[in-house]
Design a protein around this motif. Structure first.
Motif, PDB file in Angstrom:
ATOM      1  N   ILE A 379       0.817  -1.284   0.112  1.00 51.78           N
ATOM      2  CA  ILE A 379      -0.156   0.058  -0.022  1.00 51.78           C
ATOM      3  C   ILE A 379       0.789   1.221   0.035  1.00 51.78           C
ATOM      4  O   ILE A 379       1.467   1.896   1.107  1.00 51.78           O
ATOM      5  N   GLU A 380       1.338   1.613  -1.079  1.00 50.45           N
ATOM      6  CA  GLU A 380       2.058   2.812  -1.587  1.00 50.45           C
ATOM      7  C   GLU A 380       3.353   2.763  -0.648  1.00 50.45           C
ATOM      8  O   GLU A 380       4.073   3.763  -0.181  1.00 50.45           O
ATOM      9  N   GLY A 381       3.828   1.380  -0.442  1.00 49.82           N
ATOM     10  CA  GLY A 381       4.810   1.221   0.317  1.00 49.82           C
ATOM     11  C   GLY A 381       5.079   1.364   2.026  1.00 49.82           C
ATOM     12  O   GLY A 381       6.011   1.426   2.722  1.00 49.82           O
ATOM     13  N   GLN A 382       3.640   1.673   2.554  1.00 49.47           N
ATOM     14  CA  GLN A 382       3.765   1.744   4.015  1.00 49.47           C
ATOM     15  C   GLN A 382       4.004   0.564   4.694  1.00 49.47           C
ATOM     16  O   GLN A 382       3.796  -0.659   4.045  1.00 49.47           O
ATOM     17  N   MET A 383       4.761   0.554   5.515  1.00 50.73           N
ATOM     18  CA  MET A 383       5.420  -0.729   6.490  1.00 50.73           C
ATOM     19  C   MET A 383       5.518  -0.240   7.812  1.00 50.73           C
ATOM     20  O   MET A 383       6.107   0.774   8.228  1.00 50.73           O
ATOM     21  N   PRO A 384       4.613  -0.896   8.540  1.00 46.59           N
ATOM     22  CA  PRO A 384       4.470  -0.846  10.044  1.00 46.59           C
ATOM     23  C   PRO A 384       5.852  -0.958  10.797  1.00 46.59           C
ATOM     24  O   PRO A 384       6.859  -1.758  10.181  1.00 46.59           O
ATOM     25  N   ASN A 385       6.397  -0.346  11.910  1.00 44.49           N
ATOM     26  CA  ASN A 385       7.446  -0.431  12.209  1.00 44.49           C
ATOM     27  C   ASN A 385       7.442  -0.698  13.796  1.00 44.49           C
ATOM     28  O   ASN A 385       6.769   0.044  14.568  1.00 44.49           O
ATOM     29  N   MET A 386       8.036  -1.900  14.290  1.00 47.05           N
ATOM     30  CA  MET A 386       8.183  -2.195  15.619  1.00 47.05           C
ATOM     31  C   MET A 386       9.287  -1.294  16.147  1.00 47.05           C
ATOM     32  O   MET A 386      10.492  -1.030  15.711  1.00 47.05           O
ATOM     33  N   ASP A 387       9.120  -0.597  17.426  1.00 43.69           N
ATOM     34  CA  ASP A 387       9.994   0.217  18.088  1.00 43.69           C
ATOM     35  C   ASP A 387      10.158  -0.030  19.471  1.00 43.69           C
ATOM     36  O   ASP A 387       9.140  -0.440  20.271  1.00 43.69           O
ATOM     37  N   ARG A 388      11.302   0.538  20.238  1.00 41.07           N
ATOM     38  CA  ARG A 388      11.631   0.262  21.507  1.00 41.07           C
ATOM     39  C   ARG A 388      11.268  -0.899  22.141  1.00 41.07           C
ATOM     40  O   ARG A 388      10.345  -0.924  23.373  1.00 41.07           O
ATOM     41  N   VAL A 389      11.831  -2.041  21.703  1.00 40.96           N
ATOM     42  CA  VAL A 389      11.004  -3.372  22.010  1.00 40.96           C
ATOM     43  C   VAL A 389      11.915  -3.965  23.325  1.00 40.96           C
ATOM     44  O   VAL A 389      13.383  -4.001  23.243  1.00 40.96           O
ATOM     45  N   SER A 390      11.425  -3.975  24.299  1.00 39.61           N
ATOM     46  CA  SER A 390      12.025  -4.220  25.691  1.00 39.61           C
ATOM     47  C   SER A 390      11.581  -5.468  26.577  1.00 39.61           C
ATOM     48  O   SER A 390      11.709  -5.497  27.699  1.00 39.61           O
ATOM     49  N   LEU A 391      10.580  -6.171  25.778  1.00 41.16           N
ATOM     50  CA  LEU A 391      10.146  -7.441  26.336  1.00 41.16           C
ATOM     51  C   LEU A 391      10.935  -8.345  26.515  1.00 41.16           C
ATOM     52  O   LEU A 391      12.113  -8.438  25.501  1.00 41.16           O
ATOM     53  N   THR A 392      11.092  -8.877  27.796  1.00 39.40           N
ATOM     54  CA  THR A 392      12.004  -9.959  28.060  1.00 39.40           C
ATOM     55  C   THR A 392      11.447 -11.627  27.868  1.00 39.40           C
ATOM     56  O   THR A 392      12.170 -12.481  28.214  1.00 39.40           O
ATOM     57  N   LYS A 393       9.993 -11.607  27.731  1.00 38.70           N
ATOM     58  CA  LYS A 393       9.621 -12.826  27.639  1.00 38.70           C
ATOM     59  C   LYS A 393       8.368 -12.821  26.325  1.00 38.70           C
ATOM     60  O   LYS A 393       8.204 -11.747  26.072  1.00 38.70           O
ATOM     61  N   HIS A 394       7.849 -13.848  25.992  1.00 41.48           N
ATOM     62  CA  HIS A 394       6.608 -13.979  25.127  1.00 41.48           C
ATOM     63  C   HIS A 394       5.438 -13.520  26.015  1.00 41.48           C
ATOM     64  O   HIS A 394       5.061 -13.762  26.985  1.00 41.48           O
ATOM     65  N   PHE A 395       4.767 -12.667  25.274  1.00 43.77           N
ATOM     66  CA  PHE A 395       3.518 -12.095  26.033  1.00 43.77           C
ATOM     67  C   PHE A 395       2.233 -12.754  24.942  1.00 43.77           C
ATOM     68  O   PHE A 395       2.381 -12.631  23.760  1.00 43.77           O
ATOM     69  N   TYR A 396       1.421 -13.465  25.711  1.00 43.26           N
ATOM     70  CA  TYR A 396       0.133 -14.101  25.078  1.00 43.26           C
ATOM     71  C   TYR A 396      -1.013 -13.256  25.651  1.00 43.26           C
ATOM     72  O   TYR A 396      -1.015 -13.055  26.567  1.00 43.26           O
ATOM     73  N   PHE A 397      -2.021 -13.034  24.552  1.00 43.94           N
ATOM     74  CA  PHE A 397      -3.160 -12.542  25.257  1.00 43.94           C
ATOM     75  C   PHE A 397      -4.196 -13.450  25.737  1.00 43.94           C
ATOM     76  O   PHE A 397      -4.998 -13.327  26.746  1.00 43.94           O
ATOM     77  N   PHE A 398      -4.209 -14.847  25.441  1.00 40.29           N
ATOM     78  CA  PHE A 398      -4.905 -15.869  26.024  1.00 40.29           C
ATOM     79  C   PHE A 398      -6.346 -15.596  25.937  1.00 40.29           C
ATOM     80  O   PHE A 398      -7.148 -15.500  27.092  1.00 40.29           O
ATOM     81  N   PRO A 399      -7.089 -15.045  24.765  1.00 40.04           N
ATOM     82  CA  PRO A 399      -8.229 -14.625  24.687  1.00 40.04           C
ATOM     83  C   PRO A 399      -9.261 -15.817  25.126  1.00 40.04           C
ATOM     84  O   PRO A 399      -8.960 -17.066  24.829  1.00 40.04           O
ATOM     85  N   GLY A 400     -10.419 -15.355  25.865  1.00 40.24           N
ATOM     86  CA  GLY A 400     -11.263 -16.279  26.056  1.00 40.24           C
ATOM     87  C   GLY A 400     -11.412 -16.945  27.195  1.00 40.24           C
ATOM     88  O   GLY A 400     -12.427 -17.660  27.921  1.00 40.24           O
ATOM     89  N   LEU A 401     -10.308 -16.790  28.168  1.00 34.44           N
ATOM     90  CA  LEU A 401     -10.275 -17.461  29.424  1.00 34.44           C
ATOM     91  C   LEU A 401     -11.024 -16.657  30.467  1.00 34.44           C
ATOM     92  O   LEU A 401     -11.153 -15.471  30.348  1.00 34.44           O
TER      93      LEU A 401
END
Length: 401
Positions: A379-401
């Motif tokens: 889309i016209e070259g638009q590319m999302p950008n991840m920034d300032r990532v400082s997570l130390t583990k995986h994060f899951y949303f666990f929807p529906g629990l």
């Protein structure tokens, strides 16, 4: 609608799916339990595959669990491959053990990569995770803690600027607000929502959010800000060229860091920014033989603490900025695109990806799937950008629990 590629995450290949359901029909009828049948009916109703009348008929006109299961699978078979694919996907989310026992976890014999490029069927509602998956992940030591009490106390901040004094209105942004609020609530977040704020009011809203009473109990927070923007800043609704009205994105990190918001210490803080970061398009024309330049400087020596000279003063230091991750709608200095009716492409893709994959994927894999859709559709070259990532583990949303 865009037609992206089918990944092999948990959807079977469409080879045909009618034959797949016919093959497993007998075992499905014998093994599926009443709870899973009701969950599948709710899922397929939410997807628009079944009507209210069909759901009620399956439940009320069949006495035994086996009869309900037989009626369900026969109706879905008649609806074709798309409906069959959705049922198989929902079965995987609801009862992955049965899905595996039925032999649905595998596709056909290995195909060349080019032959595997089939269409994903994006879920229109959030596919829930399974209890077994949640228990597996919270025990593996690589996942942020998420017990059911903390999930029930989730809270999110949603700020959407639509109308502006000195800039064009953001047509379609009301759809973004609606879609994001619906997604956040489905993920279990209480949504604190604001619309059409000045830069100062945005700052006040983030600061107030940092003092929300639920932050002590939640396992995570989500902050979503959608507006016009420039590099490093979101524009307030009073902005014009002569009187800038701006909110520095860096203030999100300041207000929610370990010093100013200790209630969120060691908890994931997920940020979405839908705003332009400049006026350039994110695409260029390349000629054959274009050179590649690497300006990366050599890293210096690591900075290590001199442990011999550290004394215990009955206090401890913590990382000031930790457990953040941010997805911005475009790369630095470039613009973001928005459909006048359907809203921003970033928000559309986030909703599709999260509805379909949040049941099994952690946040960074979800981000990657969003960026992959932009790569596919260009889309016209638009590319999302991840920034300032400082997570130390995986994060899951666990929807529906």
């Amino acid at each position: 609608m865009f037609q992206p590629l089918l990944t092999s995450e948990f959807f079977c290949f469409i080879f045909p799916l009618l034959a797949e359901l016919a093959r497993v029909r007998r075992n499905f009828v014998e093994k599926v339990d009443k709870v899973v049948i009701k969950q599948l009916l709710d899922d397929l109703l939410g997807d628009g595959v079944l009507s209210d009348g069909q759901k009620d008929a399956i439940l009320e006109e069949n006495n035994s669990t086996a009869d309900k299961a037989r009626c369900l699978i026969d109706i879905i078979k008649k609806k074709g491959d798309v409906a069959s694919l959705k049922m198989i996907a929902h079965l995987y989310a609801r009862d992955s053990t049965l899905h595996s026992e039925l032999g649905l976890s595998c596709g056909p014999p290995a195909q060349p990569a080019a032959d595997q490029q089939m269409n994903i069927v994006w879920s229109t509602t959030l596919i829930p995770t399974t209890e077994a998956f949640w228990m597996e992940k919270v025990k593996d030591g690589k996942t942020y803690p998420a017990d059911k009490n903390s999930i029930r106390n989730r809270v999110a901040l949603l700020i959407t600027n639509i109308k502006f004094k000195g800039l064009s209105d953001r047509n379609g942004a009301d759809k973004d607000e609606e879609n994001m609020e619906k997604l956040l609530k489905a993920l279990g977040y209480q949504v604190v929502k604001y619309t059409n704020l000045t830069g100062k009011k945005i700052d006040d809203a983030v600061r107030d959010f940092s003092e929300h009473p639920k932050l002590k109990e939640t396992d995570s927070v989500v902050v979503v800000i959608m507006s016009h923007g420039k590099l490093g800043k979101v524009l307030g609704c009073d902005h014009d060229d002569e009187n800038p009205d701006e909110f520095p994105i860096n203030n999100i990190y300041k207000h929610l860091d370990s010093e100013n918001c200790p209630a969120l210490l060691n908890k994931p803080k997920i940020i979405f920014i839908q705003a332009c970061r400049g006026e350039n398009k994110g695409s260029v024309l390349l000629s054959d033989g274009a050179g590649v330049r690497d300006d990366a400087s050599q890293p210096g020596p690591p900075l290590c603490a001199d442990n011999k000279n550290i004394e215990d003063d009955n206090s401890r230091c913590v990382h000031k900025e930790k457990d953040f991750t941010c997805l911005l709608s475009s790369t630095p200095d470039t613009i973001s695109f928005r459909h006048r009716v359907d809203g921003s492409f970033l928000i559309q893709y986030i909703v599709d990806v999260f509805n379909t994959f949040a049941c099994k994927e952690h946040i960074h894999d979800l981000f990657l799937k969003v960026t992959h859709r932009f790569e596919e559709h260009f889309i016209e070259g638009q590319m999302p950008n991840m920034d300032r990532v400082s997570l130390t583990k995986h994060f899951y949303f666990f929807p529906g629990l």
